[in-house]
Design an enzyme around this catalytic site. Structure first.
Site, mmCIF file in Angstrom:
data_model
loop_
_atom_site.group_PDB
_atom_site.id
_atom_site.type_symbol
_atom_site.label_atom_id
_atom_site.label_comp_id
_atom_site.label_asym_id
_atom_site.label_seq_id
_atom_site.Cartn_x
_atom_site.Cartn_y
_atom_site.Cartn_z
ATOM 1 N N HIS A 54 0.829 -1.223 0.000
ATOM 2 C CA HIS A 54 0.000 0.000 0.000
ATOM 3 C C HIS A 54 0.862 1.271 0.000
ATOM 4 C CE1 HIS A 54 -2.824 3.111 1.100
ATOM 5 N NE2 HIS A 54 -2.271 3.229 2.303
ATOM 6 N N HIS A 79 3.802 6.922 5.497
ATOM 7 C CA HIS A 79 2.620 7.669 5.938
ATOM 8 C C HIS A 79 1.737 6.938 6.952
ATOM 9 C CE1 HIS A 79 0.259 5.472 2.835
ATOM 10 N NE2 HIS A 79 -0.771 5.742 3.626
ATOM 11 N N GLU A 113 0.628 5.822 12.823
ATOM 12 C CA GLU A 113 -0.692 5.387 13.225
ATOM 13 C C GLU A 113 -0.733 3.894 13.563
ATOM 14 O OE1 GLU A 113 -2.781 7.503 13.740
ATOM 15 O OE2 GLU A 113 -4.830 6.727 13.551
ATOM 16 N N ASP A 114 -0.060 3.097 12.748
ATOM 17 C CA ASP A 114 -0.272 1.644 12.825
ATOM 18 C C ASP A 114 0.879 0.851 13.432
ATOM 19 O OD1 ASP A 114 -2.544 2.311 11.476
ATOM 20 O OD2 ASP A 114 -1.853 1.629 9.520
ATOM 21 N N ASP A 144 -3.074 8.465 -1.082
ATOM 22 C CA ASP A 144 -3.467 7.417 -0.137
ATOM 23 C C ASP A 144 -4.919 7.007 -0.397
ATOM 24 O OD1 ASP A 144 -3.470 5.774 2.163
ATOM 25 O OD2 ASP A 144 -4.197 7.430 3.418
ATOM 26 N N ASP A 151 -21.555 13.756 -26.627
ATOM 27 C CA ASP A 151 -20.121 13.999 -26.456
ATOM 28 C C ASP A 151 -19.439 12.876 -25.662
ATOM 29 O OD1 ASP A 151 -21.375 14.578 -24.132
ATOM 30 O OD2 ASP A 151 -20.448 16.535 -23.825
HETATM 31 MN MN MN Z 1 -2.618 4.691 3.901
#
Ligand code: MN
Length: 703
Positions: A48, A72, A76-77, A139, A259
């Site tokens: 990812h 990134h 957080e993780d 992201d 169009d």
């Molecule tokens: Mn992410």
């Protein structure tokens, strides 16, 4: 390291000299940190961040951004901290990772009132560094591309948010490719049946039209060659969500959307754009009302292009877009393209083009209904966004003025602010700022804040800074005044000024319950303590008794007569040159050793005194004061017997006390009489002067 090969190749394609070591380091750290995690579809998590990094490499961003993209999700993780990142990658990467992490915590609720707040956060993140938003968008793009692995409920939530926030915002940021991909991915997620149906129809239509598309391409290429104009022509299918919206908006079936396929011609110069337009219109008749010149009138997101529709072979309508390569880049990549053009010499990440673009965006947020509808919320009605000369955004409450802005930058800029320019034009200090204004503060080193500013500033910061300054200023003026009055009193009694610094002084301060000499001077300046009271402490006991009481009373009376800048209890002396009385326009002069002397504003001596400007001080009569003060009158008349007696009688009948009278005769038979009178106020004096000048034998009366 095969995972990285594609990313390396992309970066090398636009930055052959790029330092790929930082990318490798970021990759390794991220991979190891995420090693125990898997994506919803079961693949290694690291794929990812790498995919996000690749999207940013497609936008040709710098290695700092790409390293930050790889990292990134680590804060957080995983167990990685910002300090870890800082020690390995430095400040810039850390800032980006931190900002993206914070932005991810913003809950993008679909409730209308929350939208404004969401957008505000995005905007502010972007104003510090647009790369934050670009990472965030990349992201989200990758998450949308892989959304099918999530639960249906999650899919709907994320797709709704993307359609309501990310798609309109990417359009606003001018990143065409992001908008179309976001919209189609959301369309597919939210309305899978409609999407699939339309996709099939468009595929069929495109297949049927292949011959036709090829024919147009061939013909135009030939025409351009003949004219010697470089140009690439390409047929393209409008994005599905765009077609879907058109069908809904115009209530027409797919078959009537004319169009679906459009052509884009990319050339080298603006001149050639118009040349190509000419060729098109000579080949086929143009459809009236369909020509749009976005080259001379760019869209607010700086999109530029010529649009025209012609009646092509068989009468079917064909849409053309004609633009230069530069314009095409901006149409597809918008803000990212602007950012890339940053001039390294003009500060960190802020180039003029980008700043102008951001300003336009901000202006639009304030008034564009179209955009408000797009994000469905009202946008921050109580906030304005303005720009510093460096292009930084300042967020201020509604009705803020240049003075608020100045204090928001720095207290000293606020204090020394004498004027302001908005978009290069001088504006008053009470001007109300509007979003998008570019504000430049004009300062003067000798300038100081004005009490009047408090009437129009709105920010708490400006208010408290101004009040603080006034307080300090009043205190220092009181100290100055108090010291002068005290020293004068000491000299009058033959006391050495050195005692003020002696040990005895500590006792005296204690007696007055003051903690410093300055505080004592303040009290003297405000008239709370008379200088005589202090002097007495240094003199033999006997002097103290009676006169002290008397003096106190006198002082008290005098104290209430005038105010300096709204502060009463000021000790003062009336100037002996002009004897002002209550009601006269007056000004104070801080003398050396005699306190404040009050002059009439029309006193001829002022001109001389005004050279020492800093010692002039605004004073006002205390409105409630109506007590006797001395006035001097000069009366000129015929030297006749009885004139003094008549004069005296008239003055007495007006209930005015004469405290002094002196007369002498001149050689030309005129009498000059000098009078000192006890006067209540200016009105009484004016009245008296009128009466005297009407007296028989009086030639002239003046003060
Ligand atoms: Mn992410």
């Amino acid at each position: 390291m095969t995972t990285l090969k594609k990313l390396y190749d992309k970066i090398r394609s636009y930055a052959p000299d790029a330092d790929l070591e930082i990318i490798r380091k970021a990759y390794v750290l991220s991979r190891d940190a995420h090693c125990s995690q898997r994506r919803a579809e079961g693949s290694a998590y690291i794929l990812h961040p790498v995919a996000v990094a690749e999207i940013l490499a497609d936008l040709k961003l710098d290695t700092t951004t790409i390293a930050a993209a790889l990292l990134h999700d680590t804060i957080e993780d995983t167990g990685i901290t910002l300090d870890d990142i800082k020690s390995m990658f430095g400040k810039e990467v850390t800032f980006l990772v931190d900002a993206v992490t914070k932005l991810s915590k913003v809950e993008f609720k679909t409730k209308e009132d929350a939208q404004a707040e969401n957008f505000r956060k995005m905007l502010l993140a972007m104003s510090k560094d647009v790369r934050v938003i670009l990472i965030k968008f990349a992201d989200r793009l990758h998450n949308m591309r892989t959304i099918s692995h999530l639960s249906e409920q999650k899919q709907r939530r994320i797709a709704n948010e993307t359609l309501e926030i990310y798609a309109p915002l990417s359009n606003r940021l001018g990143i065409g490719f992001l908008r179309t991909e976001f919209e189609d991915l959301c369309f597919k997620t939210l309305m899978p049946d409609l999407y699939e149906d339309l996709r099939k129809k468009v595929a069929m239509h495109t297949k049927e039209q292949t011959k036709y598309i090829n024919e147009i391409e061939r013909l135009m290429t030939e025409k351009l060659d003949m004219a010697g104009i470089p140009g690439k022509i390409k047929g393209r299918v409008k994005h599905l969500y765009g077609i879907h919206q058109k069908m809904i908006r115009q209530k027409i079936p797919f078959e009537q959307v004319h169009d679906v396929i459009g052509f884009r011609i990319i050339t080298d110069t603006i001149g050639h754009c118009y040349d190509i337009l000419g060729i098109l219109h000579s080949l086929w008749p143009l459809v009236p009302g369909r020509f749009k010149d976005f080259i001379s009138l760019p869209k607010s997101n700086l999109y530029q292009s010529l649009h025209t529709t012609v009646a092509g072979p068989g009468g079917s309508r064909i849409e053309f877009q004609i633009r230069t390569e530069d314009m095409d880049e901006i149409a597809e990549e918008g803000i990212a393209a602007h950012w890339r053009y940053k001039d390294k010499s003009s500060g960190p990440g802020k180039n003029e083009r980008f700043v102008n673009w951001l300003r336009e965006l901000v202006k639009e947020i304030s008034d564009a209904k179209e955009f408000l509808e797009a994000v469905k919320g009202e946008v921050i009605p109580d906030t304005v966004y303005v720009f510093t000369p460096n292009g930084d955004i300042q967020e201020l409450p509604m009705n803020s003025t240049p003075v608020d802005f100045a204090y928001s930058i720095h207290t000293q800029i606020g204090h020394k602010c004498i004027g302001a320019k908005v978009d290069g034009r001088i504006v008053p200090l009470r001007y109300k700022l509007v979003s998008g204004d570019s504000v430049e503060i004009i300062t003067s080193p000798s300038h100081t804040p004005s009490k009047d500013w408090l009437k129009f500033v709105v920010t708490q910061r400006a208010k408290s800074r101004i009040k603080q300054w006034i307080k300090t200023e009043e205190r220092s003026k009181s100290i100055e005044l108090g010291q002068k009055l005290t020293e004068d009193e000491f000299r009058r009694h033959g006391l050495s000024l050195s005692v003020l610094k002696s040990d005895k002084m500590a006792e005296v301060l204690k007696a007055f319950t003051h903690s410093s000499l300055e505080d004592l001077y303040v009290s003297v300046g405000y008239g709370k303590i008379s200088p005589r009271q202090i002097a007495n402490k240094f003199m033999p006991e006997k002097v103290e008794d009676q006169p002290e009481v008397q003096k106190k009373q006198q002082t008290k009376e005098k104290q209430s007569v005038i105010t300096i800048k709204g502060v009463d209890n000021i000790l003062y002396h009336v100037a002996k040159c002009c004897f002002p009385v209550p009601g006269d326009k007056i000004i104070g002069f801080i003398t050396k050793g005699k306190g404040v002397t009050i002059h009439r504003k029309d006193c001829p001596n002022l001109e001389r005194l005004a050279i020492d400007n800093a010692r002039l001080i605004d004073v006002n009569w205390n409105q409630s004061a109506d007590i006797a003060s001395s006035a001097r009158l000069f009366v000129e008349g015929h030297d006749k017997p009885g004139i003094i007696a008549n004069l005296s009688a008239l003055i007495s009948s007006a209930e005015v006390n004469i405290t002094f009278i002196k007369a002498h005769s001149t050689n030309d038979k005129r009498a000059l009489i000098e009078l000192m009178l006890e006067i209540k106020n200016r009105a009484q004096l004016t009245n008296l002067v009128n009466k005297i000048s009407q007296m028989d034998g009086v030639l002239n009366v003046r003060r």
